[in-house]
Design an enzyme around this catalytic site. Structure first.
Site, PDB file in Angstrom:
ATOM      1  N   SER A   1      -0.647   2.456  -7.997  1.00  0.00           N
ATOM      2  CA  SER A   1       0.225   3.252  -8.852  1.00  0.00           C
ATOM      3  C   SER A   1       1.615   2.626  -8.842  1.00  0.00           C
ATOM      4  O   SER A   1       1.741   1.413  -8.600  1.00  0.00           O
ATOM      5  CB  SER A   1       0.245   4.707  -8.345  1.00  0.00           C
ATOM      6  OG  SER A   1       0.901   5.551  -9.257  1.00  0.00           O
ATOM      7  N   ASN A   2       2.646   3.397  -9.089  1.00  0.00           N
ATOM      8  CA  ASN A   2       4.008   2.857  -9.073  1.00  0.00           C
ATOM      9  C   ASN A   2       4.988   3.948  -8.639  1.00  0.00           C
ATOM     10  O   ASN A   2       4.576   5.073  -8.355  1.00  0.00           O
ATOM     11  CB  ASN A   2       4.374   2.275 -10.451  1.00  0.00           C
ATOM     12  CG  ASN A   2       4.252   3.311 -11.540  1.00  0.00           C
ATOM     13  OD1 ASN A   2       4.963   4.312 -11.532  1.00  0.00           O
ATOM     14  ND2 ASN A   2       3.325   3.118 -12.471  1.00  0.00           N
TER      15      ASN A   2
END
Ligand code: C5P
Length: 211
Positions: free
Chosen positions: A17-18
């Site tokens: 993810s981020n």
């Protein structure tokens, strides 16, 4: 509105993810509600309470987000894609948990669908689409390229290399680039204020298109 990150599965317990917190997108949704708009908020997994009054659609992956946006985009006057969609995903997520004892896995990556590019052909003349560009360098050039390539009316660019703005914090500074060629700066301010200013700029575009 889209907001937050997406998560792409590596195996049943791990994902990529981020650092998106969803704060900027949620602030734009809140600003739109405060201005009297009906808001549908398509959100990736975040730790925020949605602004009261929004229709909330919770998604996890880029593919989920694409499906949710595709289903609703015809009904909207304005689409703001503030989500930080993961760019790549494991081509074959493992069905069973990868064992640590097997050592670090080699992962075969594939690009996620580009939501804005995929829905661009569905855009009606009366609709306004705005993207976001989070960059650590070459902000202006990257933002203008994305504006063009994603067929947007505007793009809000922000610098994510500085600790006082951008990802996860409560303040931001934006440069809004318009398809018509102009740009407008929104100086460092609480995300609620950046959101209100961005919304006003987008409302102006919407109003011109409806004339
Ligand atoms: O290409 P990049 O991810 O930098 O572009 C950012 C803009 O494009 C954002 O508005 C983001 O929500 C959107 N985007 C998208 N689909 C992706 C990646 C980004 O719609 N797969």
């Amino acid at each position: 509105m889209t907001a937050g990150p997406t998560r792409e599965a590596i195996d049943p317990v791990r994902f990529v993810s981020n650092r998106s917190s969803g704060k900027m997108g949620y602030a734009v949704a809140a600003a739109a509600l405060a201005a009297g708009h009906e808001v549908c908020l398509v959100t990736g997994p975040v730790a925020l309470a949605p602004p009261p009054g929004a229709e909330v659609v919770r998604v996890t992956t880029a593919a989920d987000m694409l499906a949710a946006v595709r289903k609703r985009v015809r009904a909207c006057d304005l689409l703001v894609m503030a989500a930080a969609v993961a760019d790549w995903r494991p081509r074959h997520p493992a069905r069973r948990k990868l064992k640590k004892s097997a050592g670090p896995p080699r992962i075969d990556w594939e690009p996620t669908p580009d939501i804005l590019k995929t829905i661009a052909p569905l855009k009606k003349k009366t609709q306004t689409f705005c993207g976001f560009a989070a960059e650590t360098h070459d902000l202006a050039r990257a933002a203008r390229r994305k504006l063009r390539e994603k067929n947007l009316d505007a793009i809000a660019a922000n610098d994510v290399s500085r600790p006082d703005r951008g990802f996860a914090v409560d303040r931001n500074a934006l440069t809004i680039y318009f398809a018509a060629g102009r740009a407008r700066r929104v100086a460092l301010a609480p995300k609620a204020e950046c959101a209100a200013r961005l919304l006003r700029a987008l409302e102006e575009i919407c109003a011109r298109k409806k004339k």
